[in-house]
Design an enzyme around this catalytic site. Structure first.
Site, PDB file in Angstrom:
ATOM      1  N   GLN A  13       0.807  -1.220   0.000  1.00 10.03           N
ATOM      2  CA  GLN A  13       0.000   0.000   0.000  1.00 10.03           C
ATOM      3  C   GLN A  13       0.834   1.261   0.000  1.00 10.03           C
ATOM      4  OE1 GLN A  13      -1.575  -1.163   4.004  1.00 10.03           O
ATOM      5  NE2 GLN A  13      -1.484   1.036   4.421  1.00 10.03           N
ATOM      6  N   ASN A  61      -0.656  -9.364   4.901  1.00 16.14           N
ATOM      7  CA  ASN A  61      -0.602  -7.917   5.079  1.00 16.14           C
ATOM      8  C   ASN A  61      -0.417  -7.224   3.725  1.00 16.14           C
ATOM      9  OD1 ASN A  61      -0.587  -5.481   6.420  1.00 16.14           O
ATOM     10  ND2 ASN A  61       1.263  -5.864   7.600  1.00 16.14           N
ATOM     11  N   HIS A  93      -6.197  -1.415  11.452  1.00 16.52           N
ATOM     12  CA  HIS A  93      -5.514  -1.898  10.258  1.00 16.52           C
ATOM     13  C   HIS A  93      -6.231  -3.125   9.711  1.00 16.52           C
ATOM     14  CE1 HIS A  93      -2.295  -2.498   7.433  1.00 16.52           C
ATOM     15  NE2 HIS A  93      -1.959  -3.669   7.938  1.00 16.52           N
TER      16      HIS A  93
END
Length: 324
Positions: A132, A291, A270
């Site tokens: 990201q 992740n 998150h």
């Protein structure tokens, strides 16, 4: 002038902190392609790096004698303070308020026998680890991840989907977002475009969703009863799940089964994707979480989070999957 100031500064810092630390700092900058705008910024980042390095060393000493279940290590976040890290990357998930038209899995659902381990990566139902960048867009990666996987399981075709599509078309004026809203937005749009047709940039821009490039549709979302890891494991048998955790403490995670007694079960910040579970012979049960911080973070982009351990870091607090 600035170059000469840098030489003087770096010489002083290397004398104070030692050549080994300085060598690690130089390697860190090269490996992670770091550059800083001023002498003061260089100094500040180096001192933060030294603090994080010391924190890692102290933690790993405890790990070496069995007092910790996970390792810490230098990664691209090692020049950021915990406060900076949190402000930059962990403000993107908002609590799920006003759930609207979603379904809830009943807490008394019949629970069958569970296999000892599950890993949807081995069934070709999980795309590669993504990154990201320095944007608080984790919710969009959790959303694409769970849609990608559920679509692959149902239709037999694994396709990488566009996070930027969600960032541009769903974020609006919200100060933060979350995965279940992304499900509703995808449903309203009529689909979500492929990654290749709508590549990731990070910053929100004009919505450019094209139905012709759409690769998946969402018809609704199912929430699991909060805090129930047994039902969570049962639901995982049918496919990966989107979750939210308190990620304040995982900045420098390197490997092992993560456990932190100070982790919150309520203040999640998150979004990640649960793709499996298992049991470590030394550290016990864990969830396998994908992740969105690149493959160099953690265990090739994954973290093993303690399972059946009082809802560690809120991993079971907000769990959902889409109806595709």
């Amino acid at each position: 002038m600035q170059f000469q100031a840098l030489i003087v500064l770096f010489s002083l810092l290397s004398i104070v902190h030692g050549t080994a630390v300085w060598s690690e700092w130089e390697d860190f900058q090269v490996h992670h392609n770091k550059s800083y705008h001023s002498v003061e910024e260089h100094r500040r980042r180096f001192l933060i790096f030294v603090d994080n390095r010391q924190r890692i060393a102290e933690h790993n000493k405890r790990w070496a004698v069995g007092q910790e279940s996970h390792l810490l290590g230098i990664n691209r976040f090692a020049d950021m303070s915990p406060k900076e890290f949190k402000e930059l990357l962990l403000r993107g998930v908002q609590p799920s308020k006003g759930l609207g038209d979603v379904h809830f899995m009943p807490p008394d659902v019949e629970l069958g026998a569970l296999p000892r381990a599950v890993d949807w990566r081995s069934r070709h139902a999980v795309t590669e680890v993504k990154d990201q960048g320095n944007f608080n867009t984790c919710w969009s990666f959790a959303a694409t991840g769970v849609i990608e996987s559920r679509y692959a399981i149902k239709y037999g075709h694994l396709q990488s989907l566009s996070e930027q599509n969600l960032v541009d078309c769903c974020l609006g004026s919200e100060q933060g977002y979350n995965t279940w809203r992304a499900m509703g937005c995808t449903e309203q749009l009529g689909g979500i475009d492929t990654e290749s047709s709508y590549p990731y940039q990070g910053d929100a821009n004009v919505c450019r969703y094209r139905p012709a490039a759409s690769a998946a549709r969402v018809f609704n979302a199912v929430f699991l009863p909060p805090g129930n890891e047994r039902i969570m494991a049962q639901a995982l048998l049918r496919g990966p799940l989107a979750v939210s955790i308190d990620a304040d403490s995982i900045q420098l995670y390197k490997g092992g089964v993560f456990h932190d007694s100070y982790c919150s079960k309520v203040s999640v910040n998150h979004g990640l994707l649960v793709v499996g579970y298992g049991t470590d012979p030394l550290s016990g049960d864990y969830w396998l979480l994908k992740n969105s911080w690149g493959s160099q973070w953690g265990e090739n982009g994954y973290i093993r989070m303690a399972r059946n351990n009082n809802n560690q870091c809120g991993v079971a607090s907000e769990v959902l999957y889409p109806i595709v």
